[in-house]
Design a protein around this motif. Structure first.
Motif, mmCIF file in Angstrom:
data_model
loop_
_atom_site.group_PDB
_atom_site.id
_atom_site.type_symbol
_atom_site.label_atom_id
_atom_site.label_comp_id
_atom_site.label_asym_id
_atom_site.label_seq_id
_atom_site.Cartn_x
_atom_site.Cartn_y
_atom_site.Cartn_z
ATOM 1 N N ASP A 1 1.023 -1.142 -0.068
ATOM 2 C CA ASP A 1 -0.050 -0.146 0.118
ATOM 3 C C ASP A 1 0.973 1.216 -0.329
ATOM 4 O O ASP A 1 2.057 1.150 0.409
ATOM 5 C CB ASP A 1 -0.879 -0.015 1.320
ATOM 6 C CG ASP A 1 -2.060 -1.063 1.289
ATOM 7 O OD1 ASP A 1 -2.257 -1.526 0.218
ATOM 8 O OD2 ASP A 1 -2.107 -1.382 2.413
ATOM 9 N N ALA A 2 0.369 2.426 -0.368
ATOM 10 C CA ALA A 2 1.071 3.717 -0.451
ATOM 11 C C ALA A 2 1.680 3.887 0.957
ATOM 12 O O ALA A 2 2.669 4.725 1.084
ATOM 13 C CB ALA A 2 0.503 4.693 -0.906
ATOM 14 N N THR A 3 0.828 3.444 1.966
ATOM 15 C CA THR A 3 1.390 3.647 3.493
ATOM 16 C C THR A 3 2.340 2.841 4.228
ATOM 17 O O THR A 3 2.730 2.832 5.108
ATOM 18 C CB THR A 3 0.331 4.400 4.111
ATOM 19 O OG1 THR A 3 -0.674 2.996 4.410
ATOM 20 C CG2 THR A 3 -0.244 5.472 3.750
ATOM 21 N N ASP A 4 2.855 1.763 3.299
ATOM 22 C CA ASP A 4 3.714 0.849 3.695
ATOM 23 C C ASP A 4 4.803 1.256 4.169
ATOM 24 O O ASP A 4 5.739 1.528 3.234
ATOM 25 C CB ASP A 4 3.617 -0.447 3.030
ATOM 26 C CG ASP A 4 2.572 -1.470 3.108
ATOM 27 O OD1 ASP A 4 1.645 -1.145 3.939
ATOM 28 O OD2 ASP A 4 2.324 -2.355 2.223
ATOM 29 N N ARG B 1 8.203 -0.556 2.566
ATOM 30 C CA ARG B 1 8.194 -0.883 1.377
ATOM 31 C C ARG B 1 9.115 0.470 0.322
ATOM 32 O O ARG B 1 8.757 1.473 1.010
ATOM 33 C CB ARG B 1 6.974 -0.882 0.354
ATOM 34 C CG ARG B 1 6.383 -2.269 1.157
ATOM 35 C CD ARG B 1 6.839 -3.570 0.929
ATOM 36 N NE ARG B 1 5.995 -4.493 1.321
ATOM 37 C CZ ARG B 1 5.360 -5.376 0.571
ATOM 38 N NH1 ARG B 1 5.415 -5.328 -0.892
ATOM 39 N NH2 ARG B 1 4.541 -6.231 0.927
ATOM 40 N N THR B 2 9.733 0.270 -0.562
ATOM 41 C CA THR B 2 10.459 1.464 -1.490
ATOM 42 C C THR B 2 9.494 2.022 -2.143
ATOM 43 O O THR B 2 8.407 1.600 -2.557
ATOM 44 C CB THR B 2 11.759 0.986 -2.286
ATOM 45 O OG1 THR B 2 11.185 0.006 -3.106
ATOM 46 C CG2 THR B 2 12.602 0.072 -1.420
ATOM 47 N N TRP B 3 9.750 3.252 -2.619
ATOM 48 C CA TRP B 3 9.065 4.154 -3.463
ATOM 49 C C TRP B 3 9.047 3.335 -4.884
ATOM 50 O O TRP B 3 7.696 3.294 -5.323
ATOM 51 C CB TRP B 3 9.595 5.454 -3.967
ATOM 52 C CG TRP B 3 9.299 6.469 -2.837
ATOM 53 C CD1 TRP B 3 10.152 6.754 -1.521
ATOM 54 C CD2 TRP B 3 8.272 7.618 -3.048
ATOM 55 N NE1 TRP B 3 9.481 7.799 -0.866
ATOM 56 C CE2 TRP B 3 8.404 8.324 -1.573
ATOM 57 C CE3 TRP B 3 7.138 7.553 -3.867
ATOM 58 C CZ2 TRP B 3 7.693 9.414 -1.725
ATOM 59 C CZ3 TRP B 3 6.478 8.567 -3.720
ATOM 60 C CH2 TRP B 3 6.390 9.615 -2.343
ATOM 61 N N GLN B 4 9.973 2.647 -5.136
ATOM 62 C CA GLN B 4 10.109 1.969 -6.487
ATOM 63 C C GLN B 4 9.003 0.786 -6.465
ATOM 64 O O GLN B 4 8.062 0.663 -7.566
ATOM 65 C CB GLN B 4 11.386 1.352 -6.707
ATOM 66 C CG GLN B 4 11.308 0.690 -7.994
ATOM 67 C CD GLN B 4 12.803 0.062 -8.453
ATOM 68 O OE1 GLN B 4 13.779 0.140 -7.426
ATOM 69 N NE2 GLN B 4 13.041 -0.391 -9.569
ATOM 70 N N GLU B 5 8.558 0.150 -5.521
ATOM 71 C CA GLU B 5 8.036 -1.061 -5.270
ATOM 72 C C GLU B 5 6.394 -0.630 -5.260
ATOM 73 O O GLU B 5 5.807 -1.269 -5.949
ATOM 74 C CB GLU B 5 8.378 -1.776 -4.028
ATOM 75 C CG GLU B 5 7.768 -3.281 -3.885
ATOM 76 C CD GLU B 5 8.188 -3.847 -2.705
ATOM 77 O OE1 GLU B 5 8.011 -5.307 -2.769
ATOM 78 O OE2 GLU B 5 8.689 -3.350 -1.828
#
Length: 88
Positions: free
Chosen positions: A42-45, A48-52
């Motif tokens: 999710d966008a708020t994880d 996680r990287t921006w790329q992913e």
């Protein structure tokens, strides 16, 4: 508004719901195939990287758009075969 367009509206809603479920399942399978975790980010994880995150969003959007277009087109084609008029 044409009668065929009005008659197609409930069919279009049902097809839209079905296409959303199909697209969601297709996205999960595609995400697994490209070698990532079982769950897409999710966008708020935080971890996680921006790329992913952006890759997941782009892939999900593309799959949803293709599935929606295919289902909408198939539904309209079927209505034309049954009624003789294009619902759009």
């Amino acid at each position: 508004m044409k009668a065929s367009k009005i008659a197609y509206r409930p069919v279009g809603l049902a097809l839209g719901a079905a296409s959303g479920m199909v697209a969601g399942a297709a996205f999960k399978q595609a995400w697994k195939m490209i070698g990532h975790d079982d769950d897409a980010p999710d966008a708020t994880d935080e971890h996680r990287t921006w790329q992913e995150i952006l890759l997941a969003a782009a892939l999900q959007g593309a799959i949803f758009a293709v599935v929606k277009a295919a289902v909408d087109r198939a539904g309209a084609t079927t209505i034309r075969r049954l009624t003789g008029t294009w619902p759009g």
